[in-house]
Enzyme design. Structure first.
Site, PDB file in Angstrom:
ATOM      1  N   LYS A 154       0.837  -1.264  -0.038  1.00 28.61           N
ATOM      2  CA  LYS A 154      -0.110   0.101  -0.036  1.00 28.61           C
ATOM      3  C   LYS A 154       0.999   1.218   0.200  1.00 28.61           C
ATOM      4  CE  LYS A 154      -4.205  -2.059   0.575  1.00 28.61           C
ATOM      5  NZ  LYS A 154      -5.265  -1.787  -0.520  1.00 28.61           N
ATOM      6  N   ASP A 178      -0.643  -0.743  -4.650  1.00 29.65           N
ATOM      7  CA  ASP A 178      -1.881  -0.311  -4.577  1.00 29.65           C
ATOM      8  C   ASP A 178      -1.814   1.038  -3.849  1.00 29.65           C
ATOM      9  OD1 ASP A 178      -4.578   0.296  -4.431  1.00 29.65           O
ATOM     10  OD2 ASP A 178      -5.145  -1.521  -2.916  1.00 29.65           O
ATOM     11  N   GLU A 204      -2.166  -0.749  -8.894  1.00 28.95           N
ATOM     12  CA  GLU A 204      -3.739  -0.858  -8.802  1.00 28.95           C
ATOM     13  C   GLU A 204      -4.210   0.422  -8.341  1.00 28.95           C
ATOM     14  OE1 GLU A 204      -6.843  -3.121  -5.462  1.00 28.95           O
ATOM     15  OE2 GLU A 204      -5.073  -4.111  -6.028  1.00 28.95           O
ATOM     16  N   ASP A 229      -9.700  -0.865  -9.102  1.00 31.01           N
ATOM     17  CA  ASP A 229     -10.427  -1.095  -8.068  1.00 31.01           C
ATOM     18  C   ASP A 229     -11.521  -0.336  -7.910  1.00 31.01           C
ATOM     19  OD1 ASP A 229     -11.294  -2.041  -5.768  1.00 31.01           O
ATOM     20  OD2 ASP A 229      -9.469  -1.757  -4.524  1.00 31.01           O
ATOM     21  N   LYS A 251     -14.363  -6.746  -6.410  1.00 26.71           N
ATOM     22  CA  LYS A 251     -14.873  -6.981  -4.757  1.00 26.71           C
ATOM     23  C   LYS A 251     -16.026  -7.766  -4.707  1.00 26.71           C
ATOM     24  CE  LYS A 251     -10.720  -5.052  -3.337  1.00 26.71           C
ATOM     25  NZ  LYS A 251     -10.769  -3.777  -2.905  1.00 26.71           N
TER      26      LYS A 251
END
Length: 336
Positions: A154, A178, A204, A229, A251
Site C-alpha cells: 500500500k 496499490d 492498482e 479497483d 470485490k
C-alpha cells in the site's frame, strides 16, 4: 429457509493503514442460511469509504426476512435476481446474502462450489499478502514476519519510491502496488518507470475513481499495467474500464456477491482485461468464497483472514500464497 444475521468485530494483527484511513478492528456481518439441517455462510465487512455499516446491513436484511425465508429451491442466479431490486442501495448486504445462498445451494447438491461450477483448480493463481502503510522500518518488519512469494504494498505517501526501494533489498518476491487513489497523472506515469525497475508487476487504482480522462492518459503512457479497483464496483463498470485500465479487481462485497462477480469476470475476459478478485479484510467466511473463483482469475488478493489476530471461521487455508480448499461441500466454511 431460516435467516440468521450476526455482527462480529474482527481484530487485526497490526494497525492497517492505506492512503485514506487506518484501522485496528474490522466490523463484519455474517449471514447464515439454514435449510433441512444444512447451513450456508456469507460475509460482508463495513466500509466508511462506501458509507456502509453492519447495523445498516442487518436492518436491510431483516426487513426482507419474509421474502428471503420464503425461498428454497431457486438457483443462486434466480435468488439474486429476486433480491437485487430490494438491495440496490446496499450491495454489501446483498453480497453476504448471495454468498450464503450460493454456499447453501452447492452443499445441498453435495458438491464443493468450484465443482458445482465445473471449474478445474489445476492452475489456480497464488494470493499476494498485503503490507499496509507504516514507517519504512515497520513495513520491512511486517514483510520479514511473513515471507511470501507476492506482496501487495500500500502506497500513497511522500516517500513511495524510497519505501519500495528499501523493501526490495530484503526479498526477491513479486511486488504489486496499490495507491488507493492517492496519486496524480504525472506521479503515476513517473512512478511506474521507477517501480518497474524494482520488480513491480502492476499498479492498482493509482488515481481517483471517477477521473476517467486521467485513467485514459495513464493507460496510454504507463510502462506498468494498471488495474482498476475503486473504478470498478458493479457490473456496468467493467465496460467503462476497457481502454482505461489493463485489468479489473472485482470485490464481491462491492458488486453484490459471487453471482454478479462471475458475470463481471466473464465480461472482463471478453474485453481482453486481466481478471482479479480482491478482499475487504474478511474472515475465512468471505475468503473461502473467493477461493472458488480462482480458476477464472489471473491474480487474486485474498489475504484478509491472514491479517486477523483471530479468525472466526475455518475454511480454506493459505500457505506461502497457495490456497488449499476445506474438506466440506459448498465453500467448506464452518464457524468456530
Amino acid at each position: 429457509m431460516k435467516l440468521i444475521v450476526k455482527e462480529y468485530i474482527l481484530k487485526l494483527k497490526h494497525t492497517f493503514t492505506i492512503s485514506r484511513e487506518s484501522i485496528d478492528v474490522q466490523p463484519s456481518l455474517i449471514v447464515e442460511l439454514q435449510s433441512n439441517g444444512i447451513s450456508g455462510y456469507g460475509e460482508a465487512t463495513s466500509n466508511p469509504y462506501y458509507n456502509i455499516t453492519v447495523p445498516m446491513m442487518m436492518a436491510d436484511l431483516n426487513n426482507l426476512r419474509p421474502i428471503i425465508e420464503a425461498c428454497e429451491n431457486e438457483t443462486p442466479e434466480e435468488f439474486w435476481q429476486l433480491i437485487h431490486p430490494y438491495l440496490k442501495q446496499n450491495m454489501f448486504a446483498l453480497c453476504a446474502l448471495d454468498l450464503a445462498y450460493t454456499d447453501l445451494y452447492a452443499r445441498k447438491k453435495g458438491k464443493k462450489l468450484y465443482e458445482y461450477w465445473n471449474y478445474t483448480t489445476d492452475n489456480n493463481p497464488l494470493t499476494d499478502y498485503t503490507i499496509g502503510i507504516a514507517s519504512i522500518e515497520k513495513m520491512v518488519s511486517k514483510m520479514k514476519e511473513l515471507p511470501w512469494p507476492i506482496y501487495k504494498i500500500k502506497l500513497g505517501t511522500h516517500e513511495d519510491i524510497a519505501i519500495v526501494t528499501e523493501l526490495r533489498k530484503h526479498t526477491d518476491a513479486i511486488f504489486r502496488i496499490d495507491a488507493n487513489c492517492g496519486w496524480g497523472i504525472e506521479e503515476t506515469i513517473n512512478n511506474a518507470v521507477e517501480l518497474k525497475k524494482l520488480g513491480v508487476e502492476f499498479l492498482e487504482q493509482p488515481m481517483k475513481a471517477d477521473n476517467w480522462e486521467a485513467h485514459r492518459e495513464v493507460f496510454k503512457y504507463s510502462v506498468l499495467p494498471i488495474i482498476a479497483d475503486e473504478s470498478c464496483i458493479i457490473e456496468e463498470d467493467v465496460a467503462k474500464c476497457h481502454n482505461h485500465f489493463h485489468g479489473v479487481n472485482i470485490k464481491l462485497v462491492k458488486c453484490g456477491g459471487l453471482t454478479p462477480g462471475k458475470r463481471m469476470i466473464e465480461q472482463a475476459k471478453q474485453l481482453g482485461l486481466k481478471t482479479m478478485v480482491g478482499c475487504m479484510t474478511e474472515s475465512s467466511v468471505g475468503i473461502s468464497a473467493i477461493a472458488h473463483l480462482l480458476p477464472q482469475l489471473d491474480y487474486v488478493d485474498m489475504d484478509g483472514a491472514l491479517l486477523l489476530a483471530e479468525d472466526i471461521a475455518n475454511g480454506v487455508t493459505i500457505k506461502e500464497g497457495k490456497i488449499y480448499y476445506a474438506e466440506g461441500n459448498g465453500t467448506g466454511v464452518t464457524l468456530k
